[in-house]
Design a protein around this motif. Structure first.
Motif, PDB file in Angstrom:
ATOM      1  N   THR A   1       0.852  -1.194   0.000  1.00 45.11           N
ATOM      2  CA  THR A   1       0.000   0.000   0.000  1.00 45.11           C
ATOM      3  C   THR A   1       0.880   1.232   0.000  1.00 45.11           C
ATOM      4  O   THR A   1       1.958   1.249   0.606  1.00 45.11           O
ATOM      5  CB  THR A   1      -0.914   0.030   1.236  1.00 45.11           C
ATOM      6  OG1 THR A   1      -0.107  -0.009   2.424  1.00 45.11           O
ATOM      7  CG2 THR A   1      -1.873  -1.146   1.231  1.00 45.11           C
ATOM      8  N   ASP A   2       0.444   2.243  -0.690  1.00 40.05           N
ATOM      9  CA  ASP A   2       1.155   3.516  -0.702  1.00 40.05           C
ATOM     10  C   ASP A   2       0.823   4.279   0.570  1.00 40.05           C
ATOM     11  O   ASP A   2      -0.333   4.621   0.832  1.00 40.05           O
ATOM     12  CB  ASP A   2       0.759   4.343  -1.928  1.00 40.05           C
ATOM     13  CG  ASP A   2       1.239   3.705  -3.221  1.00 40.05           C
ATOM     14  OD1 ASP A   2       2.252   2.988  -3.160  1.00 40.05           O
ATOM     15  OD2 ASP A   2       0.592   3.899  -4.266  1.00 40.05           O
ATOM     16  N   THR A   3       1.849   4.517   1.371  1.00 37.03           N
ATOM     17  CA  THR A   3       1.640   5.234   2.624  1.00 37.03           C
ATOM     18  C   THR A   3       1.459   6.721   2.352  1.00 37.03           C
ATOM     19  O   THR A   3       2.332   7.344   1.743  1.00 37.03           O
ATOM     20  CB  THR A   3       2.836   5.031   3.570  1.00 37.03           C
ATOM     21  OG1 THR A   3       3.025   3.629   3.776  1.00 37.03           O
ATOM     22  CG2 THR A   3       2.592   5.716   4.897  1.00 37.03           C
ATOM     23  N   PRO A   4       0.338   7.302   2.746  1.00 34.86           N
ATOM     24  CA  PRO A   4       0.153   8.739   2.507  1.00 34.86           C
ATOM     25  C   PRO A   4       1.106   9.547   3.375  1.00 34.86           C
ATOM     26  O   PRO A   4       1.297   9.267   4.565  1.00 34.86           O
ATOM     27  CB  PRO A   4      -1.311   8.978   2.910  1.00 34.86           C
ATOM     28  CG  PRO A   4      -1.625   7.872   3.878  1.00 34.86           C
ATOM     29  CD  PRO A   4      -0.811   6.692   3.441  1.00 34.86           C
ATOM     30  N   ARG A   5       1.735  10.519   2.785  1.00 35.47           N
ATOM     31  CA  ARG A   5       2.675  11.372   3.501  1.00 35.47           C
ATOM     32  C   ARG A   5       1.995  12.651   3.954  1.00 35.47           C
ATOM     33  O   ARG A   5       1.022  13.108   3.347  1.00 35.47           O
ATOM     34  CB  ARG A   5       3.880  11.719   2.622  1.00 35.47           C
ATOM     35  CG  ARG A   5       4.759  10.509   2.283  1.00 35.47           C
ATOM     36  CD  ARG A   5       5.887  10.909   1.367  1.00 35.47           C
ATOM     37  NE  ARG A   5       6.721   9.764   1.008  1.00 35.47           N
ATOM     38  CZ  ARG A   5       7.920   9.512   1.539  1.00 35.47           C
ATOM     39  NH1 ARG A   5       8.403  10.330   2.457  1.00 35.47           N
ATOM     40  NH2 ARG A   5       8.626   8.469   1.163  1.00 35.47           N
TER      41      ARG A   5
ATOM     42  N   VAL B   1       6.293  10.589   6.945  1.00 35.47           N
ATOM     43  CA  VAL B   1       5.639   9.278   6.877  1.00 35.47           C
ATOM     44  C   VAL B   1       5.079   8.940   8.252  1.00 35.47           C
ATOM     45  O   VAL B   1       5.812   8.981   9.250  1.00 35.47           O
ATOM     46  CB  VAL B   1       6.636   8.197   6.430  1.00 35.47           C
ATOM     47  CG1 VAL B   1       5.969   6.827   6.427  1.00 35.47           C
ATOM     48  CG2 VAL B   1       7.178   8.525   5.053  1.00 35.47           C
ATOM     49  N   PRO B   2       3.773   8.618   8.364  1.00 24.45           N
ATOM     50  CA  PRO B   2       3.206   8.255   9.669  1.00 24.45           C
ATOM     51  C   PRO B   2       3.930   7.061  10.283  1.00 24.45           C
ATOM     52  O   PRO B   2       4.248   6.080   9.604  1.00 24.45           O
ATOM     53  CB  PRO B   2       1.749   7.915   9.329  1.00 24.45           C
ATOM     54  CG  PRO B   2       1.470   8.679   8.071  1.00 24.45           C
ATOM     55  CD  PRO B   2       2.755   8.689   7.303  1.00 24.45           C
TER      56      PRO B   2
ATOM     57  N   SER C   1       6.960   7.170  11.534  1.00 24.89           N
ATOM     58  CA  SER C   1       8.406   7.260  11.356  1.00 24.89           C
ATOM     59  C   SER C   1       9.036   8.049  12.497  1.00 24.89           C
ATOM     60  O   SER C   1       8.399   8.893  13.122  1.00 24.89           O
ATOM     61  CB  SER C   1       8.750   7.921  10.016  1.00 24.89           C
ATOM     62  OG  SER C   1       8.229   9.245   9.969  1.00 24.89           O
TER      63      SER C   1
ATOM     64  N   ARG D   1      -0.871  13.459  15.976  1.00 31.03           N
ATOM     65  CA  ARG D   1      -0.327  12.885  14.748  1.00 31.03           C
ATOM     66  C   ARG D   1       1.157  13.164  14.621  1.00 31.03           C
ATOM     67  O   ARG D   1       1.884  12.411  13.974  1.00 31.03           O
ATOM     68  CB  ARG D   1      -1.067  13.454  13.535  1.00 31.03           C
ATOM     69  CG  ARG D   1      -2.522  13.043  13.427  1.00 31.03           C
ATOM     70  CD  ARG D   1      -2.664  11.605  12.955  1.00 31.03           C
ATOM     71  NE  ARG D   1      -1.988  11.379  11.691  1.00 31.03           N
ATOM     72  CZ  ARG D   1      -2.501  11.669  10.501  1.00 31.03           C
ATOM     73  NH1 ARG D   1      -3.724  12.204  10.433  1.00 31.03           N
ATOM     74  NH2 ARG D   1      -1.842  11.418   9.398  1.00 31.03           N
TER      75      ARG D   1
ATOM     76  N   LYS E   1       5.910   3.771  16.375  1.00 33.17           N
ATOM     77  CA  LYS E   1       5.583   2.691  15.446  1.00 33.17           C
ATOM     78  C   LYS E   1       4.224   2.088  15.760  1.00 33.17           C
ATOM     79  O   LYS E   1       3.453   1.752  14.849  1.00 33.17           O
ATOM     80  CB  LYS E   1       6.655   1.594  15.527  1.00 33.17           C
ATOM     81  CG  LYS E   1       8.055   2.034  15.175  1.00 33.17           C
ATOM     82  CD  LYS E   1       8.202   2.379  13.723  1.00 33.17           C
ATOM     83  CE  LYS E   1       9.649   2.733  13.376  1.00 33.17           C
ATOM     84  NZ  LYS E   1       9.806   3.150  11.983  1.00 33.17           N
TER      85      LYS E   1
ATOM     86  N   GLY F   1       1.413   5.001  15.013  1.00 32.61           N
ATOM     87  CA  GLY F   1       1.411   5.728  13.744  1.00 32.61           C
ATOM     88  C   GLY F   1       1.701   7.207  13.894  1.00 32.61           C
ATOM     89  O   GLY F   1       1.364   7.998  13.012  1.00 32.61           O
TER      90      GLY F   1
ATOM     91  N   PHE G   1      12.935   6.427   3.575  1.00 34.70           N
ATOM     92  CA  PHE G   1      11.789   6.745   2.716  1.00 34.70           C
ATOM     93  C   PHE G   1      12.152   7.721   1.611  1.00 34.70           C
ATOM     94  O   PHE G   1      11.269   8.319   1.000  1.00 34.70           O
ATOM     95  CB  PHE G   1      10.645   7.329   3.550  1.00 34.70           C
ATOM     96  CG  PHE G   1      10.304   6.525   4.770  1.00 34.70           C
ATOM     97  CD1 PHE G   1       9.711   5.288   4.653  1.00 34.70           C
ATOM     98  CD2 PHE G   1      10.603   6.989   6.038  1.00 34.70           C
ATOM     99  CE1 PHE G   1       9.400   4.538   5.771  1.00 34.70           C
ATOM    100  CE2 PHE G   1      10.299   6.250   7.163  1.00 34.70           C
ATOM    101  CZ  PHE G   1       9.692   5.018   7.033  1.00 34.70           C
TER     102      PHE G   1
END
Length: 455
Positions: free
Chosen positions: A69-73, A90-91, A93, A169, A206, A209, A258
């Motif tokens: 899956t493409d991780t939304p940035r 990156v969530p 990270s 977040r 981790k 998120g 990333f």
């Protein structure tokens, strides 16, 4: 109770030893061994949910069974920072930002957090400043203050409690060297505290998120302070370079899971904080109308883009028994090697000369594509003959005097042509197949051929 064990860990290479020594046997550094108590942080481990380090329960699966899956940035809104990060945050990270005091680490993070807090829950934890000091800086920088949540705390267990309550977040820890775990007996900033504290915070990021941003101190030689394992724990390591009295700052990616490594972002320090420089080549090429001898422009490749920088060399008669060799922004050992190549394959002896080399603008050149430009700049200063203002030189010089090709040679020439350069000396292996509009390309195979072109 299990007996506590004491080890001595080198802060430069991370090797550990049972006894203290003045010199690290692994890397040879002096006075870098620090005491480390090998005991787990039990109070924190009990307060954290038992799950995998990456937030998932441990299980064995085939590689092709894992869903891609493409991780939304998360876009920070600062283009140069997003470039260095590889496209955004990156969530989940963990990102470590280091730099000298006054470089602008806290200022940059405060700008990012204040802007993102308008749409995302953000928590800024400061351990070195009071909340009033942070609020005063935000007011001076004219940043929006209505969305960012702020806490002044150094106890990591208390920080985790606040983070579970606030559910941010983005979480900023300023800085990791002043944070501590109550389960460890050593003082904040020690090897044990930094290692265990970073591990606990990274595990939390981790599992939840959360984007974790850690501020790190640096040693007097410019490397990140603390155990070397700290750089292995995190996903991205950034270094903000530039003295406190300099106008510009450079943000370099030393490690990035990333994105590209060695990506470079340029910022200008203003009264309203750090402002991104969208065309850094223009500021590094602010040359006078009359170009003096020893000045030459080269194109270095930083991450994913070319960057034009000016090299300056000064060669002068030495009155010392041991002539000086000083390089600012360049590797001094490589400069000494290039001087030997110049003598052997170029027939120019600089053994009785003081040689000084500098990269204009405070940029650090870490690649070998500037070798030929540095040699020609030194020859220009030695002969006191200025080179053409519209000349750009790119090429790696080997020990046998050959000019080796560099990566992305075509893109470098096109970037130089956009800035008005009309002549280029480049390695024969980088000669373009199609002519570049408005530029005369002069490919050379050896150092002697390049020296003949500037005679």
């Amino acid at each position: 109770m299990a007996k506590r064990k004491i080890a001595y860990v080198c802060t430069d290479c991370g090797a550990d030893f049972p006894k203290w020594q003045g010199q690290c046997p692994a890397c040879g550094a002096w006075n870098t061994l620090s005491e480390f108590v090998t005991e787990p942080a039990m109070p924190v481990s009990r307060s954290v949910e038992r799950s995998g380090y990456a937030g998932e329960l441990s299980e064995v699966r085939r590689l092709d069974e894992i869903e891609l899956t493409d991780t939304p940035r998360i876009i920070t809104g600062i283009g140069e920072l997003d470039r260095v990060l590889g496209g955004g945050l990156v969530p989940g990270s963990a990102i470590l930002i280091g730099g000298h005091p006054g470089a602008g680490k806290s200022t940059l993070l405060l700008q990012v957090m204040c802007q993102l807090a308008k749409g995302l829950p953000c928590l800024y934890v400061t351990g070195e400043e009071s909340p009033a000091q942070v609020a005063m800086r935000a007011d001076r920088l004219k940043l929006p203050r209505d969305g960012l949540r702020l806490a002044a705390e150094t106890d990591i267990e208390r920080i985790l409690e606040l983070a579970r309550k606030e559910k941010p977040r983005l979480l900023v820890i300023d800085s990791i060297q002043v944070m501590y775990l109550a389960g460890l007996q050593s003082s904040p900033g020690s090897v044990a505290q930094v290692r265990e504290g970073a591990a606990v915070l990274t595990r939390f990021a981790k599992q939840t998120g959360t984007v974790l941003l850690l501020v790190g101190h640096v040693t007097k030689d410019g490397s990140l302070a603390g155990p070397k394992v700290l750089e292995h724990m995190i996903d991205c390591s950034l270094m903000l370079e530039g003295s406190s009295d300099a106008r510009f700052r450079t943000l370099r990616g030393l490690k990035n899971r990333f994105g590209a490594v060695n990506e470079l972002g340029v910022f200008g320090m203003t009264g309203e904080g750090l402002r991104e420089v969208k065309n850094p080549s223009a500021i590094f090429l602010n040359r006078s109308d009359e170009v003096a001898s020893g000045s030459l422009v080269t194109v270095v490749w930083e991450g994913t883009r070319p960057l034009l920088v000016e090299l300056q060399a000064l060669v002068d008669q030495s009155h010392l028994g041991n002539p000086r060799r000083v390089a600012v922004g360049l590797e001094q050992n490589r400069m000494a090697m290039l001087l030997a190549v110049l003598h052997r394959h170029g027939g120019i002896q600089l053994g009785d000369q003081d040689v000084f080399a500098n990269v204009v603008g405070g940029v650090k050149v870490v690649e070998t594509g500037a070798d030929l430009a540095l040699l020609l700049a030194m020859v220009s200063s030695f002969r006191n003959r200025p080179l053409a203002k519209d000349l750009v030189v790119v090429g790696e010089v080997g020990l046998s005097g050959e000019i080796r090709p560099v990566q992305q040679g075509q893109d470098r020439l096109q970037e130089a042509a956009k800035h008005g350069f009309r002549r280029a000396i480049i390695g024969k292996g980088n000669a373009p197949r199609a002519p570049i509009a408005g530029m005369e390309v002069l490919p050379v195979a050896t150092l002697s051929e390049a020296l003949a072109l500037i005679d």
